[in-house]
Scaffold this active site. Structure first.
Site, PDB file in Angstrom:
ATOM      1  N   ASP A  58      23.128  16.479  45.140  1.00 27.75           N
ATOM      2  CA  ASP A  58      23.872  15.289  45.538  1.00 27.75           C
ATOM      3  C   ASP A  58      22.980  14.053  45.482  1.00 27.75           C
ATOM      4  O   ASP A  58      23.387  12.992  44.998  1.00 27.75           O
ATOM      5  CB  ASP A  58      24.429  15.489  46.949  1.00 27.75           C
ATOM      6  CG  ASP A  58      25.133  14.253  47.479  1.00 27.75           C
ATOM      7  OD1 ASP A  58      26.203  13.915  46.946  1.00 27.75           O
ATOM      8  OD2 ASP A  58      24.607  13.620  48.411  1.00 27.75           O
ATOM      9  N   GLU A 130      27.170  20.032  41.899  1.00 23.89           N
ATOM     10  CA  GLU A 130      25.993  19.383  42.476  1.00 23.89           C
ATOM     11  C   GLU A 130      24.837  20.363  42.612  1.00 23.89           C
ATOM     12  O   GLU A 130      23.676  19.996  42.402  1.00 23.89           O
ATOM     13  CB  GLU A 130      26.335  18.774  43.833  1.00 23.89           C
ATOM     14  CG  GLU A 130      27.248  17.562  43.738  1.00 23.89           C
ATOM     15  CD  GLU A 130      27.537  16.930  45.076  1.00 23.89           C
ATOM     16  OE1 GLU A 130      27.745  15.702  45.119  1.00 23.89           O
ATOM     17  OE2 GLU A 130      27.557  17.660  46.096  1.00 23.89           O
TER      18      GLU A 130
END
Length: 240
Positions: A58, A130
């Site tokens: 992320d 992610e």
């Protein structure tokens, strides 16, 4: 290093081909594609799952996208850059890209998640995407992660700038509602106005007997998306 069975290795190698990145440590990719539900069902094996990689990915994703749009759109003020980045890195967008990679086919899921459609669930796919970014970053450093991100998201960024990004609010609402109730979502056309060639539809979205949102649009589908977005605003589920 964890020893992986031949069948699992074969699947991971196939995903490598789709991702255009060859791992030095294939176990990192396996971890990125392992959901916590699978690890929880096999606790005695102490299986590593993807949540920590998701956390890392992320951050890497945010840096790569921020750097790219900062450089490519020098005329954009801070507020516009922030909105653009938020549109690109939001959950529905990441899940859309994950689906293009058929990422769900390669996940290790617990039986519960498997039986309730986890392979196509927006939140699971976005998180796994992610995690893959995080795994590539650890395996091949920032340049490799940047290449992977931009290979998959450059067209999305360009579409976002042109206002072509489509967020599937109905799917996102389904995700939010499923977490708290088994009641089904229903969309109801409550009114139609205007001539046939320029009609406006008014739609309510309900769960059980409760109306969560109202929307309008030039088609039923557009009105349903508008109603779902309204409901997400009420429930606090919109990624903006």
């Amino acid at each position: 290093m964890t020893k992986l069975c031949e069948g699992r290795l074969e699947k991971l190698y196939k995903f490598q081909e789709k991702s255009n990145y060859k791992f030095n440590n294939i176990n990192l990719l396996n971890r990125a594609l392992t959901h916590s539900s699978y690890a929880n069902e096999h606790k005695k094996h102490r299986i590593l799952y993807n949540e920590r990689l998701e956390f890392l990915g992320d951050s890497v994703l945010g840096v790569v996208v921020s750097d790219y749009i900062f450089d490519k759109y020098p005329g954009y003020p801070e507020g516009e850059l922030t909105k653009l980045r938020a549109t690109v890195v939001c959950e529905p967008t990441l899940a859309f890209v994950a689906k293009k990679l058929s990422l769900g086919d390669y996940l290790l899921l617990g039986k519960g998640e498997e039986s309730t459609g986890g392979r196509t669930r927006v939140s699971i796919l976005a998180d796994a995407f992610e995690a893959v970014i995080g795994a590539i970053y650890l395996d091949g450093q920032l340049k490799s992660a940047r290449d992977f991100v931009l290979n998959n998201l450059t067209n999305i960024i360009d579409d976002a700038v042109k206002g072509k990004i489509f967020i599937d609010y109905k799917t996102e609402l389904q995700e939010v509602v499923q977490k708290v109730t088994k009641n089904k979502i229903a969309y109801e056309v409550v009114d139609e106005k205007g001539p046939d060639h320029n009609k406006i539809f008014y739609v309510n979205v309900k769960v059980g007997n409760k109306t969560l949102g109202e929307g309008m649009g030039k088609s039923k589908k557009e009105a349903e998306q508008s109603a779902a977005k309204s409901a997400l605003g009420t429930l606090g589920g919109i990624n903006e």
